[in-house]
Motif scaffolding. Structure first.
Motif, PDB file in Angstrom:
ATOM      1  N   PHE A 133       0.853  -1.181   0.000  1.00 29.04           N
ATOM      2  CA  PHE A 133       0.000   0.000   0.000  1.00 29.04           C
ATOM      3  C   PHE A 133       0.897   1.242   0.000  1.00 29.04           C
ATOM      4  O   PHE A 133       1.876   1.316   0.749  1.00 29.04           O
ATOM      5  CB  PHE A 133      -0.895   0.042   1.241  1.00 29.04           C
ATOM      6  N   ASP A 134       0.517   2.219  -0.823  1.00 28.14           N
ATOM      7  CA  ASP A 134       1.178   3.524  -0.819  1.00 28.14           C
ATOM      8  C   ASP A 134       0.378   4.514   0.019  1.00 28.14           C
ATOM      9  O   ASP A 134      -0.855   4.454   0.069  1.00 28.14           O
ATOM     10  CB  ASP A 134       1.275   4.076  -2.247  1.00 28.14           C
ATOM     11  N   HIS A 135       1.080   5.436   0.646  1.00 21.60           N
ATOM     12  CA  HIS A 135       0.510   6.586   1.361  1.00 21.60           C
ATOM     13  C   HIS A 135      -0.009   6.182   2.758  1.00 21.60           C
ATOM     14  O   HIS A 135       0.627   6.464   3.746  1.00 21.60           O
ATOM     15  CB  HIS A 135      -0.578   7.284   0.557  1.00 21.60           C
ATOM     16  N   ALA A 136      -1.229   5.620   2.818  1.00 28.04           N
ATOM     17  CA  ALA A 136      -1.781   5.039   4.052  1.00 28.04           C
ATOM     18  C   ALA A 136      -1.768   6.009   5.224  1.00 28.04           C
ATOM     19  O   ALA A 136      -1.472   5.615   6.357  1.00 28.04           O
ATOM     20  CB  ALA A 136      -1.012   3.760   4.411  1.00 28.04           C
ATOM     21  N   GLU A 137      -2.131   7.258   4.979  1.00 28.36           N
ATOM     22  CA  GLU A 137      -2.084   8.245   6.064  1.00 28.36           C
ATOM     23  C   GLU A 137      -2.966   7.883   7.246  1.00 28.36           C
ATOM     24  O   GLU A 137      -2.608   8.142   8.393  1.00 28.36           O
ATOM     25  CB  GLU A 137      -2.475   9.641   5.538  1.00 28.36           C
ATOM     26  N   THR A 138      -4.150   7.288   7.013  1.00 23.63           N
ATOM     27  CA  THR A 138      -5.046   7.021   8.134  1.00 23.63           C
ATOM     28  C   THR A 138      -5.224   5.524   8.394  1.00 23.63           C
ATOM     29  O   THR A 138      -6.225   5.113   8.986  1.00 23.63           O
ATOM     30  CB  THR A 138      -6.428   7.680   7.916  1.00 23.63           C
ATOM     31  N   VAL A 139      -4.261   4.718   7.985  1.00 21.74           N
ATOM     32  CA  VAL A 139      -4.365   3.277   8.203  1.00 21.74           C
ATOM     33  C   VAL A 139      -4.439   2.969   9.702  1.00 21.74           C
ATOM     34  O   VAL A 139      -3.772   3.602  10.518  1.00 21.74           O
ATOM     35  CB  VAL A 139      -3.167   2.537   7.554  1.00 21.74           C
ATOM     36  N   GLU A 198      -0.679  10.844  13.879  1.00 21.32           N
ATOM     37  CA  GLU A 198      -0.361   9.501  13.388  1.00 21.32           C
ATOM     38  C   GLU A 198      -0.822   9.335  11.953  1.00 21.32           C
ATOM     39  O   GLU A 198      -1.409   8.319  11.577  1.00 21.32           O
ATOM     40  CB  GLU A 198      -0.999   8.438  14.271  1.00 21.32           C
ATOM     41  N   ALA A 199      -0.563  10.322  11.135  1.00 19.96           N
ATOM     42  CA  ALA A 199      -0.958  10.270   9.732  1.00 19.96           C
ATOM     43  C   ALA A 199       0.274  10.456   8.846  1.00 19.96           C
ATOM     44  O   ALA A 199       0.618  11.578   8.533  1.00 19.96           O
ATOM     45  CB  ALA A 199      -2.000  11.355   9.434  1.00 19.96           C
ATOM     46  N   PRO A 200       0.942   9.342   8.525  1.00 17.25           N
ATOM     47  CA  PRO A 200       0.639   7.944   8.832  1.00 17.25           C
ATOM     48  C   PRO A 200       1.320   7.498  10.132  1.00 17.25           C
ATOM     49  O   PRO A 200       2.252   8.152  10.602  1.00 17.25           O
ATOM     50  CB  PRO A 200       1.243   7.206   7.631  1.00 17.25           C
ATOM     51  N   PRO A 201       0.901   6.344  10.688  1.00 10.42           N
ATOM     52  CA  PRO A 201       1.514   5.834  11.925  1.00 10.42           C
ATOM     53  C   PRO A 201       2.812   5.078  11.622  1.00 10.42           C
ATOM     54  O   PRO A 201       2.859   3.844  11.655  1.00 10.42           O
ATOM     55  CB  PRO A 201       0.431   4.909  12.485  1.00 10.42           C
ATOM     56  N   ILE A 202       3.863   5.807  11.375  1.00 14.36           N
ATOM     57  CA  ILE A 202       5.106   5.207  10.882  1.00 14.36           C
ATOM     58  C   ILE A 202       5.699   4.226  11.881  1.00 14.36           C
ATOM     59  O   ILE A 202       6.095   3.109  11.526  1.00 14.36           O
ATOM     60  CB  ILE A 202       6.117   6.326  10.549  1.00 14.36           C
ATOM     61  N   ARG A 203       5.773   4.633  13.126  1.00 13.63           N
ATOM     62  CA  ARG A 203       6.389   3.753  14.125  1.00 13.63           C
ATOM     63  C   ARG A 203       5.566   2.479  14.323  1.00 13.63           C
ATOM     64  O   ARG A 203       6.125   1.391  14.534  1.00 13.63           O
ATOM     65  CB  ARG A 203       6.550   4.503  15.444  1.00 13.63           C
ATOM     66  N   ALA A 204       4.250   2.570  14.262  1.00 10.17           N
ATOM     67  CA  ALA A 204       3.417   1.379  14.391  1.00 10.17           C
ATOM     68  C   ALA A 204       3.679   0.417  13.239  1.00 10.17           C
ATOM     69  O   ALA A 204       3.653  -0.812  13.426  1.00 10.17           O
ATOM     70  CB  ALA A 204       1.936   1.760  14.443  1.00 10.17           C
ATOM     71  N   MET A 205       3.924   0.953  12.064  1.00  9.54           N
ATOM     72  CA  MET A 205       4.264   0.110  10.912  1.00  9.54           C
ATOM     73  C   MET A 205       5.568  -0.636  11.160  1.00  9.54           C
ATOM     74  O   MET A 205       5.672  -1.853  10.974  1.00  9.54           O
ATOM     75  CB  MET A 205       4.402   0.974   9.655  1.00  9.54           C
ATOM     76  N   LEU A 206       6.580   0.105  11.581  1.00  6.62           N
ATOM     77  CA  LEU A 206       7.894  -0.487  11.798  1.00  6.62           C
ATOM     78  C   LEU A 206       7.879  -1.476  12.958  1.00  6.62           C
ATOM     79  O   LEU A 206       8.549  -2.517  12.913  1.00  6.62           O
ATOM     80  CB  LEU A 206       8.919   0.617  12.049  1.00  6.62           C
ATOM     81  N   PRO A 237       7.174  12.707  19.510  1.00  8.85           N
ATOM     82  CA  PRO A 237       8.380  11.869  19.417  1.00  8.85           C
ATOM     83  C   PRO A 237       8.081  10.401  19.156  1.00  8.85           C
ATOM     84  O   PRO A 237       8.849   9.729  18.461  1.00  8.85           O
ATOM     85  CB  PRO A 237       9.049  12.078  20.783  1.00  8.85           C
ATOM     86  N   GLU A 238       6.974   9.892  19.687  1.00 11.90           N
ATOM     87  CA  GLU A 238       6.694   8.461  19.530  1.00 11.90           C
ATOM     88  C   GLU A 238       6.275   8.083  18.110  1.00 11.90           C
ATOM     89  O   GLU A 238       6.131   6.897  17.802  1.00 11.90           O
ATOM     90  CB  GLU A 238       5.614   8.015  20.515  1.00 11.90           C
ATOM     91  N   ASN A 239       6.074   9.059  17.218  1.00 10.62           N
ATOM     92  CA  ASN A 239       5.791   8.729  15.814  1.00 10.62           C
ATOM     93  C   ASN A 239       6.869   9.274  14.884  1.00 10.62           C
ATOM     94  O   ASN A 239       6.633   9.448  13.692  1.00 10.62           O
ATOM     95  CB  ASN A 239       4.414   9.245  15.380  1.00 10.62           C
ATOM     96  N   ARG A 240       8.046   9.536  15.457  1.00 12.61           N
ATOM     97  CA  ARG A 240       9.188   9.924  14.623  1.00 12.61           C
ATOM     98  C   ARG A 240      10.193   8.773  14.636  1.00 12.61           C
ATOM     99  O   ARG A 240      10.069   7.831  15.419  1.00 12.61           O
ATOM    100  CB  ARG A 240       9.853  11.189  15.171  1.00 12.61           C
TER     101      ARG A 240
END
Length: 632
Positions: A390-396, A435-443, A484-487
């Protein structure tokens, strides 16, 4: 020896017959390899396009021969070449020299001055087009130009200014050139703004689809013949300027296969690509998507090509009905029923070993897509080893992330929020934007997450703006949107921009790190990304970029070492006069900081004078300086 003067390294008098003699050696570097087995080094040797040695001077000296080009990094940071995992590089190259770029321009006043100057040199029949890469929030004025300002700057030359996926502003001449009148109907999903008299004002709105914007831009003249190659080569050189050595082309609207791919195919055949490109195929005509996919499956396969140009799969659309084009100034689009045709497309691809990527901004769309994938999983099609994302996924949502992981998927995120973050906050609030997108949750779920820009129609192609977004959580207007928790750390951001992109194209064994056997792709940076002040990250550039052992970009102390490239054509091109991305002074050395540094320099100078006086080198009392200019 074709090299910079480097003390301590000279070509060996002779080598054994089987001894490796490097084509390029970079030494005296702060080498960040990305390789956990040897993360740091000071020298690297490249032979036949591949890394052969990573280590220090002692390790690379045996590889230096009479024809080896030895480059002294002068203690600078060297990183693996960057890989934009979602860049419209093919389409961007076909139009680059026609576009006036406001990327990096700090004030609207400067942008309008550039536009006025360009309009004066643009020949009759051509347009001045500002097509993405900027946001009103980057300007000191915090606003877009008005139609009146465009009319004043260019009374007779058509001007088209694209504002993200949201709107376009046209002057009077452009409205006429596009053929818009009182009787022109609004296209589906778009609006031609009209005055009290019913005539078009020059404003176009994506409501919410951007087709009206792109179809209007498509009415402007295009390049032909050799100018297409020249434009693409200069665009690739501009990307090399920032240390990019690879990109995954996400196709996109108005990019037909094979017609619009011909230029990069020809350049690849001629050995003139300076960027490695893995491309996707995007069905262009609604109602014909399945037929297009079947035709492509019968003629080409993912992986076809070579290390410079290769097919990677389908997308970022498979069917037009499933696309949730984002315009954060408008409500989320309500998609109709699309699952049946979408399921046909996905089944066709998976059964034939094709990977794909999907434009999906909103979790509502992602959940519907995942339901189709889970239905196909009962037939063994997921997970089946095909690369898909999936590309983008800002609100996944986190639930959707778990489902993506279970189905063997991946993600690619782009810094669209750098340019649209303020609009997102205004519509959905700061909490949702965090969390748009939730990068840390992805990782944290172990998902492969590539990073990129989605340039050029929205974000700038400058990867350091995207890397700054990942690290700082700030927009180009300096609004902090992520806690910080989403960087992510700088090292993680680099991995997303190198190793993850390689994984998305199945090249993780040859690309993304600097280690023996991997591609000789690297960049010597103007500033150390790992230690430079955070606000200076967007101002980093490459001073020397190497792709496959070829020096494809060189500046500063290395100017002249890169491969020659012809002049920009046509001569009136905005790029010929203004270049591409507009570099500005780093924040850490501007204004008050400059004055502070000057004060430190003065104090240090006086300390040095006192030190010399104490040793008898100069008089203890500083001589009185007489300057008639200061005598009242």
């Amino acid at each position: 020896m074709p090299t910079m003067p480097v003390g301590g390294i000279v070509p060996a008098a002779e080598h054994a017959p089987n001894h490796v003699v490097a084509d390029v050696v970079v030494r005296n570097a702060k080498l960040y390899t990305g390789d956990p087995r040897r993360p740091q080094a000071s020298a690297v040797a490249i032979k036949d396009g591949r890394v052969v040695v990573v280590g220090d001077d002692t390790d690379v000296v045996p590889t230096v021969g009479a024809q080896t080009r030895v480059v002294d990094a002068l203690g600078r940071r060297v990183i693996p070449g960057l890989n934009d995992s979602h860049l419209h590089v093919i389409r961007g190259g076909l139009n680059y020299v026609l576009e006036l770029r406001w990327d990096g321009v700090p004030t609207l006043r400067q942008g309008l001055a550039m536009l006025r100057e360009q309009a004066a040199r643009t020949p009759k029949g051509q347009w001045v087009r500002v097509v993405g890469g900027f946001s009103a929030d980057q300007f000191a004025e915090k606003r877009l130009p008005t139609v009146s300002e465009l009319n004043a700057a260019a009374p007779d030359t058509p001007v088209f200014v694209l504002n993200l996926y949201q709107s376009a502003i046209m002057n009077r001449a452009a409205v006429q050139a596009a053929g818009f009148t009182k009787d022109t109907p609004d296209p589906r999903g778009g609006q031609i703004v009209r005055g009290n008299d019913g005539e078009p004002t020059g404003m176009l709105l994506a409501a919410p689809g951007a087709l009206i914007l792109y179809s209007t831009l498509a009415k402007a003249p295009t390049l032909q013949g050799e100018d297409l190659k020249t434009s693409t080569r200069h665009y690739l050189r501009e990307l090399n300027r920032f240390g990019l050595t690879s990109a995954i082309d996400a196709a996109g609207g108005f990019q037909n296969f094979p017609d619009n791919y011909g230029t990069v195919i020809d350049l690849a055949k001629e050995g003139q690509l300076s960027l490695r490109i893995a491309y996707h195929l995007f069905p262009q005509t609604g109602g014909q998507e399945i037929a297009d996919l079947k035709r492509w499956i019968e003629t080409v396969r993912p992986g076809d090509g070579d290390e410079w140009l290769r097919l990677n799969g389908a997308g970022e659309n498979l069917t037009w009905a499933a696309a949730d084009f984002e315009n954060f100034a408008e409500p989320r689009p309500q998609l109709g029923e699309y699952e049946d045709e979408f399921e046909q497309a996905v089944r066709l691809l998976m059964e034939n070993g094709w990977g794909f990527r999907l434009h999906a901004t909103y979790d509502e769309t992602i959940r519907r897509d995942l339901a189709v994938f889970e239905k196909l999983a009962s037939d063994g099609l997921f997970p089946a080893g095909n690369r898909w994302l999936f590309d983008h996924a800002e609100t996944v949502s986190r639930d959707s992330l778990d489902r993506i992981a279970a189905l063997g998927g991946a993600l690619s995120v782009q810094n669209r929020m750098s340019f649209q973050g303020e609009a997102f906050v205004r519509r959905y609030g700061a909490g949702a934007a965090a969390e748009a997108p939730p990068i840390r949750a992805m990782l944290d779920r172990g998902l492969t997450v590539g990073a990129g820009t989605d340039a050029t129609r929205v974000s700038s192609y400058n990867p350091w703006v995207a890397l700054h977004w990942l690290v700082s959580g700030r927009t180009v207007g300096d609004l902090a949107i992520y806690p910080p928790e989403n960087r992510v750390s700088r090292e993680t951001a680099l991995a997303m921009y190198t190793q993850a992109g390689a994984s998305l194209t199945g090249e993780e064994d040859v690309k993304g790190i600097l280690a023996p056997g991997y591609y000789g792709d690297l960049a010597i940076l103007s500033d150390d990304f790992l230690s430079v002040p955070e606000q200076d990250i967007p101002h980093i550039e490459s001073l020397l970029t190497v792709v496959g052992g070829r020096i494809v970009y060189a500046a500063g102390a290395y100017e002249g070492l890169d491969e020659p490239i012809g002049s920009v054509s046509p001569l009136w091109s905005p790029v010929a006069h203004f270049g591409g991305y507009q570099a500005t002074v780093k924040p850490s050395i501007s204004g008050a900081r400059q004055a502070d540094l000057l004060g430190q320099a003065v104090a240090e100078s006086e300390q040095h004078r006192q030190w010399r006086a104490a040793r008898g080198y100069v008089p203890e009392t500083a001589p009185e300086i007489f300057d008639a200019c200061f005598v009242l």
